[in-house]
Design a protein around this motif. Sequence first.
Motif, PDB file in Angstrom:
ATOM      1  N   ALA A  22      -5.574   5.937  -3.934  1.00 49.57           N
ATOM      2  CA  ALA A  22      -6.666   5.187  -3.309  1.00 49.57           C
ATOM      3  C   ALA A  22      -7.066   4.005  -4.186  1.00 49.57           C
ATOM      4  CB  ALA A  22      -7.855   6.109  -3.072  1.00 49.57           C
ATOM      5  N   LYS A  23      -7.120   4.225  -5.495  1.00 49.18           N
ATOM      6  CA  LYS A  23      -7.468   3.137  -6.413  1.00 49.18           C
ATOM      7  C   LYS A  23      -6.362   2.082  -6.445  1.00 49.18           C
ATOM      8  CE  LYS A  23      -9.257   4.222 -10.461  1.00 49.18           C
ATOM      9  NZ  LYS A  23      -9.391   4.533 -11.925  1.00 49.18           N
ATOM     10  N   LEU A  24      -5.105   2.537  -6.500  1.00 54.24           N
ATOM     11  CA  LEU A  24      -3.977   1.608  -6.521  1.00 54.24           C
ATOM     12  C   LEU A  24      -3.945   0.752  -5.261  1.00 54.24           C
ATOM     13  CD1 LEU A  24      -1.334   0.727  -7.992  1.00 54.24           C
ATOM     14  CD2 LEU A  24      -0.165   2.468  -6.638  1.00 54.24           C
ATOM     15  N   ILE A  27      -6.716  -1.892  -5.348  1.00 52.78           N
ATOM     16  CA  ILE A  27      -6.349  -3.022  -6.198  1.00 52.78           C
ATOM     17  C   ILE A  27      -5.347  -3.917  -5.475  1.00 52.78           C
ATOM     18  CG2 ILE A  27      -5.159  -3.675  -8.327  1.00 52.78           C
ATOM     19  CD1 ILE A  27      -6.295  -1.078  -9.571  1.00 52.78           C
ATOM     20  N   GLU A  28      -4.321  -3.293  -4.915  1.00 51.16           N
ATOM     21  CA  GLU A  28      -3.284  -4.034  -4.197  1.00 51.16           C
ATOM     22  C   GLU A  28      -3.884  -4.879  -3.076  1.00 51.16           C
ATOM     23  OE1 GLU A  28       0.280  -2.982  -1.003  1.00 51.16           O
ATOM     24  OE2 GLU A  28      -0.606  -1.400  -2.224  1.00 51.16           O
ATOM     25  N   GLN A  29      -4.734  -4.272  -2.245  1.00 49.32           N
ATOM     26  CA  GLN A  29      -5.298  -4.978  -1.105  1.00 49.32           C
ATOM     27  C   GLN A  29      -6.193  -6.128  -1.540  1.00 49.32           C
ATOM     28  OE1 GLN A  29      -7.154  -1.753   0.986  1.00 49.32           O
ATOM     29  NE2 GLN A  29      -5.184  -0.809   1.532  1.00 49.32           N
ATOM     30  N   GLN A  30      -7.032  -5.879  -2.559  1.00 52.82           N
ATOM     31  CA  GLN A  30      -7.940  -6.927  -3.013  1.00 52.82           C
ATOM     32  C   GLN A  30      -7.168  -8.100  -3.606  1.00 52.82           C
ATOM     33  OE1 GLN A  30     -10.708  -5.571  -1.278  1.00 52.82           O
ATOM     34  NE2 GLN A  30     -11.696  -6.772  -2.875  1.00 52.82           N
ATOM     35  N   VAL A  31      -6.139  -7.809  -4.392  1.00 51.19           N
ATOM     36  CA  VAL A  31      -5.383  -8.870  -5.045  1.00 51.19           C
ATOM     37  C   VAL A  31      -4.548  -9.652  -4.029  1.00 51.19           C
ATOM     38  CG1 VAL A  31      -3.546  -9.348  -6.706  1.00 51.19           C
ATOM     39  CG2 VAL A  31      -5.351  -7.722  -7.287  1.00 51.19           C
ATOM     40  N   LEU A  32      -3.864  -8.959  -3.121  1.00 46.85           N
ATOM     41  CA  LEU A  32      -3.062  -9.659  -2.118  1.00 46.85           C
ATOM     42  C   LEU A  32      -3.935 -10.509  -1.201  1.00 46.85           C
ATOM     43  CD1 LEU A  32      -0.432  -6.939  -1.145  1.00 46.85           C
ATOM     44  CD2 LEU A  32      -0.014  -9.063  -2.402  1.00 46.85           C
ATOM     45  N   GLU A  33      -5.132 -10.026  -0.895  1.00 46.15           N
ATOM     46  CA  GLU A  33      -6.050 -10.821  -0.078  1.00 46.15           C
ATOM     47  C   GLU A  33      -6.488 -12.073  -0.837  1.00 46.15           C
ATOM     48  OE1 GLU A  33      -8.108 -12.229   3.028  1.00 46.15           O
ATOM     49  OE2 GLU A  33      -6.770 -10.485   3.051  1.00 46.15           O
ATOM     50  N   CYS A  34      -6.718 -11.926  -2.145  1.00 46.02           N
ATOM     51  CA  CYS A  34      -7.053 -13.084  -2.976  1.00 46.02           C
ATOM     52  C   CYS A  34      -5.908 -14.100  -2.947  1.00 46.02           C
ATOM     53  CB  CYS A  34      -7.329 -12.632  -4.411  1.00 46.02           C
ATOM     54  SG  CYS A  34      -7.562 -13.979  -5.604  1.00 46.02           S
ATOM     55  N   LEU A 150      -7.102 -11.063 -11.368  1.00 42.91           N
ATOM     56  CA  LEU A 150      -7.665 -10.044 -12.259  1.00 42.91           C
ATOM     57  C   LEU A 150      -9.099  -9.721 -11.851  1.00 42.91           C
ATOM     58  CD1 LEU A 150      -6.312 -11.191 -15.751  1.00 42.91           C
ATOM     59  CD2 LEU A 150      -5.789  -9.041 -14.588  1.00 42.91           C
ATOM     60  N   GLN A 151      -9.865 -10.737 -11.534  1.00 43.77           N
ATOM     61  CA  GLN A 151     -11.246 -10.516 -11.109  1.00 43.77           C
ATOM     62  C   GLN A 151     -11.285  -9.761  -9.786  1.00 43.77           C
ATOM     63  OE1 GLN A 151     -12.414 -14.649 -11.264  1.00 43.77           O
ATOM     64  NE2 GLN A 151     -13.383 -14.426 -13.266  1.00 43.77           N
ATOM     65  N   ALA A 152     -10.388 -10.096  -8.854  1.00 41.41           N
ATOM     66  CA  ALA A 152     -10.334  -9.384  -7.574  1.00 41.41           C
ATOM     67  C   ALA A 152      -9.973  -7.918  -7.782  1.00 41.41           C
ATOM     68  CB  ALA A 152      -9.332 -10.053  -6.640  1.00 41.41           C
ATOM     69  N   ALA A 153      -9.138  -7.650  -8.792  1.00 35.64           N
ATOM     70  CA  ALA A 153      -8.746  -6.273  -9.085  1.00 35.64           C
ATOM     71  C   ALA A 153      -9.852  -5.474  -9.753  1.00 35.64           C
ATOM     72  CB  ALA A 153      -7.511  -6.268  -9.985  1.00 35.64           C
ATOM     73  N   LEU A 322      -4.915   0.156 -13.394  1.00 37.86           N
ATOM     74  CA  LEU A 322      -5.505   1.407 -12.908  1.00 37.86           C
ATOM     75  C   LEU A 322      -6.444   2.028 -13.919  1.00 37.86           C
ATOM     76  CD1 LEU A 322      -2.507   3.241 -11.186  1.00 37.86           C
ATOM     77  CD2 LEU A 322      -4.647   2.563 -10.094  1.00 37.86           C
ATOM     78  N   ASP A 323      -6.096   1.925 -15.204  1.00 35.77           N
ATOM     79  CA  ASP A 323      -6.896   2.558 -16.253  1.00 35.77           C
ATOM     80  C   ASP A 323      -8.137   1.750 -16.613  1.00 35.77           C
ATOM     81  OD1 ASP A 323      -5.010   4.611 -16.449  1.00 35.77           O
ATOM     82  OD2 ASP A 323      -3.806   3.477 -17.883  1.00 35.77           O
ATOM     83  N   LEU A 324      -8.239   0.544 -16.076  1.00 32.33           N
ATOM     84  CA  LEU A 324      -9.328  -0.352 -16.481  1.00 32.33           C
ATOM     85  C   LEU A 324     -10.464  -0.417 -15.482  1.00 32.33           C
ATOM     86  CD1 LEU A 324      -7.243  -3.410 -17.763  1.00 32.33           C
ATOM     87  CD2 LEU A 324      -8.429  -1.715 -19.160  1.00 32.33           C
ATOM     88  N   VAL A 325     -10.210  -0.052 -14.243  1.00 35.74           N
ATOM     89  CA  VAL A 325     -11.209  -0.297 -13.206  1.00 35.74           C
ATOM     90  C   VAL A 325     -11.688   1.010 -12.595  1.00 35.74           C
ATOM     91  CG1 VAL A 325     -10.244  -2.557 -12.678  1.00 35.74           C
ATOM     92  CG2 VAL A 325      -9.483  -0.584 -11.386  1.00 35.74           C
ATOM     93  N   ASP A 326     -12.890   0.968 -12.095  1.00 40.89           N
ATOM     94  CA  ASP A 326     -13.441   2.101 -11.354  1.00 40.89           C
ATOM     95  C   ASP A 326     -13.021   1.972  -9.897  1.00 40.89           C
ATOM     96  OD1 ASP A 326     -14.780   3.041 -13.628  1.00 40.89           O
ATOM     97  OD2 ASP A 326     -16.453   1.677 -13.272  1.00 40.89           O
ATOM     98  N   GLY A 327     -13.408   2.939  -9.107  1.00 41.65           N
ATOM     99  CA  GLY A 327     -13.100   2.876  -7.683  1.00 41.65           C
ATOM    100  C   GLY A 327     -12.062   3.901  -7.314  1.00 41.65           C
TER     101      GLY A 327
END
Length: 414
Positions: A22-24, A27-34, A150-153, A322-327
């Motif tokens: 779910a976290k991966l 991240i993928e969706q937010q970054v690709l959308e960016c 990076l910010q989007a992730a 993955l190890d850096l962000v919450d969610g």
Amino acid sequence: MAKPRGFEKPAGVKDYLPHVVAKLRHIEQQVLECMKRWGYEQIMTPTMEYYDTVGVASATSDSKLFKLLNNRGTTLVLRSDMTAPIARVAASLLKDAPLPLRLSYHANVFRAIEEEAGREAEFFQTGVELIGDPTPEADAEVVALAIASLQAAGVSRFKIAIGHVGFLNGLLEEKLSESAEAQRELKAYLLSRDHVGYRERLRSLGLPEQAERELEDILRLRGGQETCRQAKSLSGDPAARAAIDHLCAIWDVLDAYGVTEHVLIDLTMIGDFSYYTGMTFEGYAADLGFPVVSGGRYDNLLAQFGRPSPATGFALKTTRILDLVDGGADESGRGRTLIGYDAAGRAAALAEAGRLRAEGLVAVTAQMSAEEAEMLERALQAGGPILHNGAAYERFERFVGSAGKGAGGGGKHA
């Protein structure tokens, strides 16, 4: 070698449990959308490629490629990065597409490792390639987009170090024109960030004092725009000075983007000097010793596929992020509905679940007793999400007992 047990897997690969997936995916969706908002279109390429095309063109050393034979005896490789496969597509399926091309991707890649190294043999990357634009504007665009990605992730504290392989190539050629081997050795020390080894090898060369001092001074060339001015005083070599001018131009564009607070110039940053041809960069997050993004200019790659074109790009190390962000898994149960039913309420419950799913909502059905349904209703009325079989839900609908009696299973409660 003993036969692996049923639960074992090869070294360097891992299983991703639902909350990590779910976290991966987030991240993928937010970054690709960016990336999409910057005009980059997503591309997918095969997991397997021919060794004689993509394999030999890759920046990955031959010893780190996963090789296999097909039923005709032809050598294949598992892709070790996405840049070479995209170059193949740009030179074939997209050969008539107007330049520049802006392409994005998210994919798993494979690199053979030493088992004791603790590194991953399969990992995920999310990145872009900007093909057909040789200008500092293009290099600055991919650096600025790397920062935005990076910010989007969800990575908030990081620094991007940018350098230029042309500066070091020019400086070393000027000072060590008669020793190509010494040049390669010094570059290798910088590539591995072994500054102690660099200094020791430099002193062993017996260079004139001024030349030795100037080559050692590059270790201190780290900072903002003033670093460009300092670097120009170290070399009169045309290639080195052109590289510095290019970096200065990139800095000016990044300043216009308003992102220079995240950037520093580091003239020891050379990337893989056999692959990159110009600007190169790496991004480091706070409290993590490995880069979370890397990229640069690689103007020679597409010529290997018959379509010479300048190109620049980057890849986020998605698995490391993955190890850096919450969610990831939402423990609040937001947007999730649990539907409880018994035999009498089954048809109505399943119809309700279908209606919610058609609206894009999450609906989970569970056969249960009237007593269990009443307990869940009381828990929901007490406030907060309800838990059922380890999962959280925001809403509960009941088609059980008195609420589910009759042919229609008529009642429901939320």
